[in-house]
Design a protein around this motif. Structure first.
Motif, PDB file in Angstrom:
ATOM      1  N   TYR A  94      54.646   6.126  -4.901  1.00 25.43           N
ATOM      2  CA  TYR A  94      56.326   5.140  -5.920  1.00 25.43           C
ATOM      3  C   TYR A  94      55.888   5.297  -7.372  1.00 25.43           C
ATOM      4  O   TYR A  94      55.460   5.941  -8.122  1.00 25.43           O
ATOM      5  CB  TYR A  94      56.070   3.902  -5.424  1.00 25.43           C
ATOM      6  N   ASN A  95      55.623   3.760  -7.683  1.00 21.36           N
ATOM      7  CA  ASN A  95      54.790   3.648  -9.241  1.00 21.36           C
ATOM      8  C   ASN A  95      53.900   3.729 -10.083  1.00 21.36           C
ATOM      9  O   ASN A  95      54.007   4.031 -11.000  1.00 21.36           O
ATOM     10  CB  ASN A  95      55.366   2.336  -9.661  1.00 21.36           C
ATOM     11  N   LEU A  96      53.356   4.505  -9.409  1.00 18.11           N
ATOM     12  CA  LEU A  96      51.322   5.112  -9.628  1.00 18.11           C
ATOM     13  C   LEU A  96      51.522   6.250 -10.291  1.00 18.11           C
ATOM     14  O   LEU A  96      52.730   7.320 -10.057  1.00 18.11           O
ATOM     15  CB  LEU A  96      50.313   4.816  -8.300  1.00 18.11           C
ATOM     16  N   PRO A  97      50.453   6.487 -11.168  1.00 18.53           N
ATOM     17  CA  PRO A  97      51.072   8.274 -11.730  1.00 18.53           C
ATOM     18  C   PRO A  97      50.259   9.300 -11.145  1.00 18.53           C
ATOM     19  O   PRO A  97      50.122  10.258 -11.287  1.00 18.53           O
ATOM     20  CB  PRO A  97      49.718   7.363 -13.614  1.00 18.53           C
ATOM     21  N   CYS A  98      49.226   8.755  -9.627  1.00 22.81           N
ATOM     22  CA  CYS A  98      49.616   9.638  -8.951  1.00 22.81           C
ATOM     23  C   CYS A  98      50.807  10.141  -8.047  1.00 22.81           C
ATOM     24  O   CYS A  98      51.164   9.067  -8.022  1.00 22.81           O
ATOM     25  CB  CYS A  98      48.232   9.202  -8.259  1.00 22.81           C
ATOM     26  N   LYS A  99      50.296  11.565  -7.229  1.00 19.74           N
ATOM     27  CA  LYS A  99      51.787  11.852  -6.289  1.00 19.74           C
ATOM     28  C   LYS A  99      51.448  11.139  -4.856  1.00 19.74           C
ATOM     29  O   LYS A  99      52.395  10.689  -4.589  1.00 19.74           O
ATOM     30  CB  LYS A  99      51.415  13.594  -6.050  1.00 19.74           C
ATOM     31  N   ARG A 100      50.202  10.936  -4.017  1.00 23.97           N
ATOM     32  CA  ARG A 100      50.475   9.706  -2.962  1.00 23.97           C
ATOM     33  C   ARG A 100      49.226   8.922  -2.575  1.00 23.97           C
ATOM     34  O   ARG A 100      47.587   9.683  -4.111  1.00 23.97           O
ATOM     35  CB  ARG A 100      50.250  11.388  -1.750  1.00 23.97           C
ATOM     36  N   VAL A 101      49.455   8.673  -2.137  1.00 23.98           N
ATOM     37  CA  VAL A 101      48.549   7.694  -1.891  1.00 23.98           C
ATOM     38  C   VAL A 101      48.250   8.175   0.293  1.00 23.98           C
ATOM     39  O   VAL A 101      48.552   7.876   0.785  1.00 23.98           O
ATOM     40  CB  VAL A 101      48.780   6.051  -1.020  1.00 23.98           C
ATOM     41  N   ILE A 102      46.481   7.761  -0.332  1.00 19.59           N
ATOM     42  CA  ILE A 102      45.937   7.933   1.522  1.00 19.59           C
ATOM     43  C   ILE A 102      44.898   6.968   1.392  1.00 19.59           C
ATOM     44  O   ILE A 102      44.560   6.413   1.310  1.00 19.59           O
ATOM     45  CB  ILE A 102      45.117   9.799   1.770  1.00 19.59           C
ATOM     46  N   HIS A 103      45.663   6.283   2.776  1.00 20.77           N
ATOM     47  CA  HIS A 103      45.213   5.022   3.334  1.00 20.77           C
ATOM     48  C   HIS A 103      44.344   5.442   4.475  1.00 20.77           C
ATOM     49  O   HIS A 103      44.831   5.854   5.035  1.00 20.77           O
ATOM     50  CB  HIS A 103      46.383   3.707   3.969  1.00 20.77           C
ATOM     51  N   THR A 104      43.230   4.863   4.030  1.00 19.18           N
ATOM     52  CA  THR A 104      42.012   4.553   5.794  1.00 19.18           C
ATOM     53  C   THR A 104      41.499   3.772   5.770  1.00 19.18           C
ATOM     54  O   THR A 104      41.180   2.782   5.073  1.00 19.18           O
ATOM     55  CB  THR A 104      41.381   5.732   4.971  1.00 19.18           C
ATOM     56  N   VAL A 105      41.220   3.247   6.634  1.00 19.45           N
ATOM     57  CA  VAL A 105      40.616   1.887   7.542  1.00 19.45           C
ATOM     58  C   VAL A 105      39.030   1.506   7.829  1.00 19.45           C
ATOM     59  O   VAL A 105      38.965   2.816   9.014  1.00 19.45           O
ATOM     60  CB  VAL A 105      41.320   0.987   8.476  1.00 19.45           C
ATOM     61  N   GLY A 106      38.264   1.641   6.788  1.00 23.09           N
ATOM     62  CA  GLY A 106      36.923   1.637   6.954  1.00 23.09           C
ATOM     63  C   GLY A 106      36.375   0.667   8.499  1.00 23.09           C
ATOM     64  O   GLY A 106      37.058   0.474   8.249  1.00 23.09           O
ATOM     65  N   PRO A 107      35.127   1.271   8.164  1.00 16.86           N
ATOM     66  CA  PRO A 107      34.586   0.189   9.158  1.00 16.86           C
ATOM     67  C   PRO A 107      34.007  -0.994   8.481  1.00 16.86           C
ATOM     68  O   PRO A 107      33.669  -1.528   7.254  1.00 16.86           O
ATOM     69  CB  PRO A 107      32.955   0.553   9.411  1.00 16.86           C
ATOM     70  N   ILE A 108      34.319  -2.447   9.214  1.00 11.92           N
ATOM     71  CA  ILE A 108      33.599  -3.384   8.777  1.00 11.92           C
ATOM     72  C   ILE A 108      31.822  -3.535   8.916  1.00 11.92           C
ATOM     73  O   ILE A 108      31.976  -4.066  10.501  1.00 11.92           O
ATOM     74  CB  ILE A 108      34.402  -4.186   9.314  1.00 11.92           C
ATOM     75  N   ALA A 109      31.110  -3.891   8.515  1.00  9.31           N
ATOM     76  CA  ALA A 109      29.917  -3.712   8.232  1.00  9.31           C
ATOM     77  C   ALA A 109      28.688  -4.862   8.379  1.00  9.31           C
ATOM     78  O   ALA A 109      28.401  -5.656   8.930  1.00  9.31           O
ATOM     79  CB  ALA A 109      29.010  -2.316   7.317  1.00  9.31           C
ATOM     80  N   ASN A 110      29.542  -5.679   7.224  1.00  8.09           N
ATOM     81  CA  ASN A 110      29.140  -6.671   7.335  1.00  8.09           C
ATOM     82  C   ASN A 110      27.926  -7.079   7.286  1.00  8.09           C
ATOM     83  O   ASN A 110      26.900  -7.654   7.944  1.00  8.09           O
ATOM     84  CB  ASN A 110      29.294  -7.991   8.511  1.00  8.09           C
ATOM     85  N   GLY A 111      26.960  -6.159   6.261  1.00 10.22           N
ATOM     86  CA  GLY A 111      25.844  -5.525   5.742  1.00 10.22           C
ATOM     87  C   GLY A 111      25.342  -5.130   6.401  1.00 10.22           C
ATOM     88  O   GLY A 111      23.232  -5.289   6.416  1.00 10.22           O
ATOM     89  N   ASN A 112      25.049  -4.865   7.896  1.00  8.91           N
ATOM     90  CA  ASN A 112      24.184  -4.516   8.872  1.00  8.91           C
ATOM     91  C   ASN A 112      24.772  -2.890   9.735  1.00  8.91           C
ATOM     92  O   ASN A 112      25.498  -3.368  10.669  1.00  8.91           O
ATOM     93  CB  ASN A 112      23.873  -5.342   9.656  1.00  8.91           C
ATOM     94  N   PRO A 113      24.984  -2.268   8.609  1.00 11.20           N
ATOM     95  CA  PRO A 113      26.140  -1.311   9.122  1.00 11.20           C
ATOM     96  C   PRO A 113      25.073   0.071  10.905  1.00 11.20           C
ATOM     97  O   PRO A 113      24.390  -0.354  10.768  1.00 11.20           O
ATOM     98  CB  PRO A 113      25.291  -0.061   8.725  1.00 11.20           C
ATOM     99  N   THR A 114      25.877   0.257  11.951  1.00 10.86           N
ATOM    100  CA  THR A 114      25.014   0.779  13.264  1.00 10.86           C
ATOM    101  C   THR A 114      25.797   2.045  12.884  1.00 10.86           C
ATOM    102  O   THR A 114      25.982   2.111  11.978  1.00 10.86           O
ATOM    103  CB  THR A 114      26.323   0.315  14.045  1.00 10.86           C
ATOM    104  N   ASN A 115      25.416   3.017  13.031  1.00  6.70           N
ATOM    105  CA  ASN A 115      25.598   4.375  13.513  1.00  6.70           C
ATOM    106  C   ASN A 115      26.364   4.588  13.738  1.00  6.70           C
ATOM    107  O   ASN A 115      27.425   5.619  13.416  1.00  6.70           O
ATOM    108  CB  ASN A 115      24.359   5.208  14.849  1.00  6.70           C
TER     109      ASN A 115
END
Length: 199
Positions: A94-115
């Motif tokens: 839309y109004n951004l200078p890029c052509k597309r936005v790719i949305h991804t949901v990252g893991p919620i690690a809270n400082g202690n990531p698991t495998n």
């Protein structure tokens, strides 16, 4: 805001001496004119609802315009469930200078990531790259996924990001231009080290 900040191009990014297709750029990703930028979304995919919250999700939805939230709402209604961690969806910018936005949901690690968190974070990168490739995009800029309020330690997240991107580019024989966007001085310093860039 974007009009005031100006539009940035890949000419201002620093190519890694380890891989000519990988670049580092520090700044506001909403001003970057590439084929796609990556949004670190939440599982509702509807943007951040906290007024004035300084997260990338809020910035991208704010500066792209209300059309982006409406398109994400349509996609989520069509899907009928929250977006799984590690997956990716693409929308117009839309109004951004890029052509597309790719949305991804990252893991919620809270400082202690698991495998599992580590595998999910890697999936964010591979699924975004795969989606960009399937759309014929030549350039993509990644934010530092999950390192904000989701609490994935910055250095470990960056190592996963760089390793995953390099492996994907190599295994696909891809010439896609991949930009790591560092907003903070700390992130820039970490990526400089990982990408073999001198200080």
């Amino acid at each position: 805001m974007i009009a005031e900040a100006g539009v940035s191009t890949l000419d201002t990014a620093k190519p890694s001496p380890l891989d000519e297709h990988v670049l580092l750029w520090r700044g506001d990703i909403t001003t970057l004119a590439v084929d796609a930028i990556v949004n670190a979304a939440n599982s509702q995919m509807l943007g951040c609802w906290v007024p004035g919250h300084h997260c990338i999700d809020n910035a991208i939805h704010t500066y792209s315009g209300v059309q982006l939230r409406a398109e994400c709402a349509r996609l989520m209604e069509e899907q009928g469930a929250e977006e799984p961690t590690g997956m990716a969806k693409i929308t117009p910018a839309y109004n951004l200078p890029c052509k597309r936005v790719i949305h991804t949901v990252g893991p919620i690690a809270n400082g202690n990531p698991t495998n599992l968190h580590r595998a999910q974070l890697a999936s964010c990168y591979t699924n975004c790259l795969g989606l960009a490739a399937s759309e014929g995009l030549a350039s993509i800029a990644f934010c530092c996924i999950s390192t904000g309020v989701f609490g994935f330690p910055q250095r470990e997240a960056a190592r996963i990001a760089v390793r995953t991107v390099k492996e994907w580019l190599g295994s696909h024989g891809s010439e896609m231009c991949v930009v790591f966007n560092a907003f903070s001085e700390t992130d820039e310093r970490i990526y400089r080290e990982l990408l073999g860039l001198q200080s």
